[in-house]
Write a protein that holds these residues in place. Structure first.
Motif, short mmCIF file in Angstrom:
data_model
loop_
_atom_site.label_atom_id
_atom_site.label_comp_id
_atom_site.label_asym_id
_atom_site.label_seq_id
_atom_site.Cartn_x
_atom_site.Cartn_y
_atom_site.Cartn_z
N ARG A 150 -0.52 -0.03 2.06
CA ARG A 150 0.91 -0.09 1.70
C ARG A 150 1.59 -1.21 2.48
N GLY A 151 2.87 -1.45 2.08
CA GLY A 151 3.60 -2.59 2.64
C GLY A 151 3.43 -3.74 1.65
N GLY A 207 3.52 -7.00 1.69
CA GLY A 207 2.62 -8.11 2.01
C GLY A 207 1.16 -7.67 1.95
N LYS A 244 7.82 -12.93 -2.02
CA LYS A 244 8.57 -11.72 -2.40
C LYS A 244 9.74 -12.09 -3.33
N ASN A 277 14.15 -2.97 -1.40
CA ASN A 277 13.33 -2.53 -0.27
C ASN A 277 13.37 -1.01 -0.22
N LYS A 278 12.67 -0.44 0.75
CA LYS A 278 12.54 1.01 0.85
C LYS A 278 13.86 1.73 0.67
N ASP A 297 10.53 -5.83 -0.57
CA ASP A 297 9.46 -5.70 -1.56
C ASP A 297 9.64 -6.75 -2.64
N ARG A 333 1.20 -0.42 -8.41
CA ARG A 333 2.57 -0.13 -7.95
C ARG A 333 3.51 -1.12 -8.65
N GLN A 348 7.35 6.52 6.94
CA GLN A 348 6.71 5.31 7.49
C GLN A 348 7.25 4.99 8.88
N SER A 384 7.86 -2.38 8.03
CA SER A 384 7.67 -3.72 7.47
C SER A 384 6.95 -4.58 8.48
N SER A 385 5.81 -5.15 8.08
CA SER A 385 5.08 -5.99 9.03
C SER A 385 5.87 -7.25 9.35
P1 RI2 Z 1 5.97 -5.86 4.63
C1 RI2 Z 1 7.20 -1.34 2.11
O1 RI2 Z 1 6.98 -0.60 0.99
C2 RI2 Z 1 8.59 -1.14 2.70
O2 RI2 Z 1 9.60 -1.06 1.72
C3 RI2 Z 1 8.69 -2.38 3.52
O3 RI2 Z 1 9.99 -2.67 3.95
C4 RI2 Z 1 8.17 -3.41 2.53
O4 RI2 Z 1 7.06 -2.76 1.90
C5 RI2 Z 1 7.75 -4.73 3.10
O5 RI2 Z 1 6.65 -4.58 3.95
P2 RI2 Z 1 5.96 0.69 0.96
O6 RI2 Z 1 4.61 0.12 0.61
O7 RI2 Z 1 5.44 -6.72 3.54
O8 RI2 Z 1 6.00 1.43 2.24
O9 RI2 Z 1 7.01 -6.56 5.45
O10 RI2 Z 1 6.49 1.51 -0.19
O11 RI2 Z 1 4.87 -5.26 5.48
#
Ligand code: RI2
Length: 326
Positions: free
Chosen positions: A35-36, A38, A249, A223-224, A213, A78, A175, A146-147
């Protein structure tokens, strides 16, 4: 080749490992093991690269068909994060011109590697740019996990700055637990708060850093769920609200009027079975949209930009591809 649910099933010949790679990655993205925004983009690109690497067969027509199905399966995992679409599309770019499966394989593997490298580098660059905005003594807030945003916080800490972080729990997936664990392990002073404590705490916050996202051509950030509440509270408290988002993004589709699909997930993520009367409906959207006017800056690998600059960056990056095609 046909797609049944989310699984890629060959109806033409014996099962080959390429199907496992695609089905497994897709399932791991869908069930949030990966997840995330990126990370899912890199996983999607990498899966297509490995699909190509292990692909057996030399018939270009069959290969194209299999690649199309694989791409569709990954993209269906997704719906909201455009990073996944951009990751997969930059991997398959140029493959239409390949004259043989070997050539196509080479292109896909090279593109997948290039995308993953670009993505990791972008996150590092954002960390260095964003860290400049954290000063000694600051209080910082973040949401979800978020990474890109955590990269900023960890870089500021690495530079020896002393500050504290408030991280939201981020229901329903929580998360925030990942976030506080990651920050605590890095030695950052971090406090977990429940989502509804955001406004109460906001008066003491100097900067908010969140991830993204999807970022639309008019500078709105998807975003979340809950991100827009942080932005509203930050706006009211005159607190800087920063979005950390790599340029993959940015959503090219939004330039031509497409809306971003907000993912709705299982109701079982919200309540336990039998916890509430069956007649109660549950609505579980997992992302929301923060309008540009609540965002002070978007921190990207090409610089810290106002949300209104997203359109021109997209046009520059897309070049000729910018012309609208049905
Ligand atoms: P990075 C996540 O989605 C969150 O919404 C987070 O802010 C976003 O992705 C960006 O994440 P989820 O996969 O790319 O938890 O910065 O639904 O890591």
């Amino acid at each position: 080749m046909e797609i049944t649910g989310n699984l890629l099933i060959s109806v033409k010949r014996d099962a080959v490992p390429v199907q496992d790679i695609i089905a497994e990655t897709s399932e791991r993205i869908r069930d949030m093991t990966i997840r995330g925004a990126g990370r899912i983009a890199r996983a999607g690109a990498d899966a297509i690269g490995r699909f190509a690497e292990t692909y057996q067969g030399n018939d270009m027509e069959v290969f194209r068909e299999d690649l199309r199905a694989a791409t569709r399966t990954i993209l269906d995992s997704r719906p909201t994060a455009v990073s996944l679409w951009n990751g997969v599309h930059s991997t398959i770019m140029g493959v239409d011109d390949a004259a043989s499966v070997d050539q196509a394989r080479e292109i896909l593997m090279r593109n997948a590697r290039a995308f993953c490298e670009r993505s990791e580098k972008a996150v590092e660059t954002i960390a260095r740019i964003g860290a400049k905005r954290i000063r000694d003594g600051d209080s910082v807030m973040t949401h979800c996990n978020s990474s890109a945003a955590l990269g900023v916080i960890k870089e500021a800490h690495r530079q020896g700055k002393e500050f504290r972080v408030f991280a939201t729990e981020s229901r329903p997936w929580r998360q925030g637990i990942l976030t506080v664990t990651e920050l605590a392990e890095a030695g950052v002073d971090v406090t977990l708060i429940i989502d509804s404590a955001v406004r109460y705490v906001m008066n003491d916050i100097d900067e908010v850093f969140v991830g993204a996202d999807t970022i639309t051509s008019h500078g709105a950030v998807i975003n979340k769920i809950g991100t827009s509440q942080l932005a509203l509270a930050a706006h009211e408290a005159r607190t800087n609200f920063f979005v950390c988002g790599e340029t993959y993004k940015f959503s090219p589709m939004t330039m031509f009027g497409d809306m971003v699909e907000i993912e709705e997930r299982e109701t079982s993520e919200v309540v336990r079975p039998g916890e509430i009367p069956e007649s109660v409906k549950i609505f579980n959207p997992v992302f929301d949209s923060t309008p540009a006017q609540y965002i002070d800056a978007i921190i990207t690998e090409v610089g810290m930009v106002p949300p209104t600059a997203v359109y021109s960056i997209m046009v520059r990056q897309l070049g000729d591809a910018v012309f609208y095609k049905e």
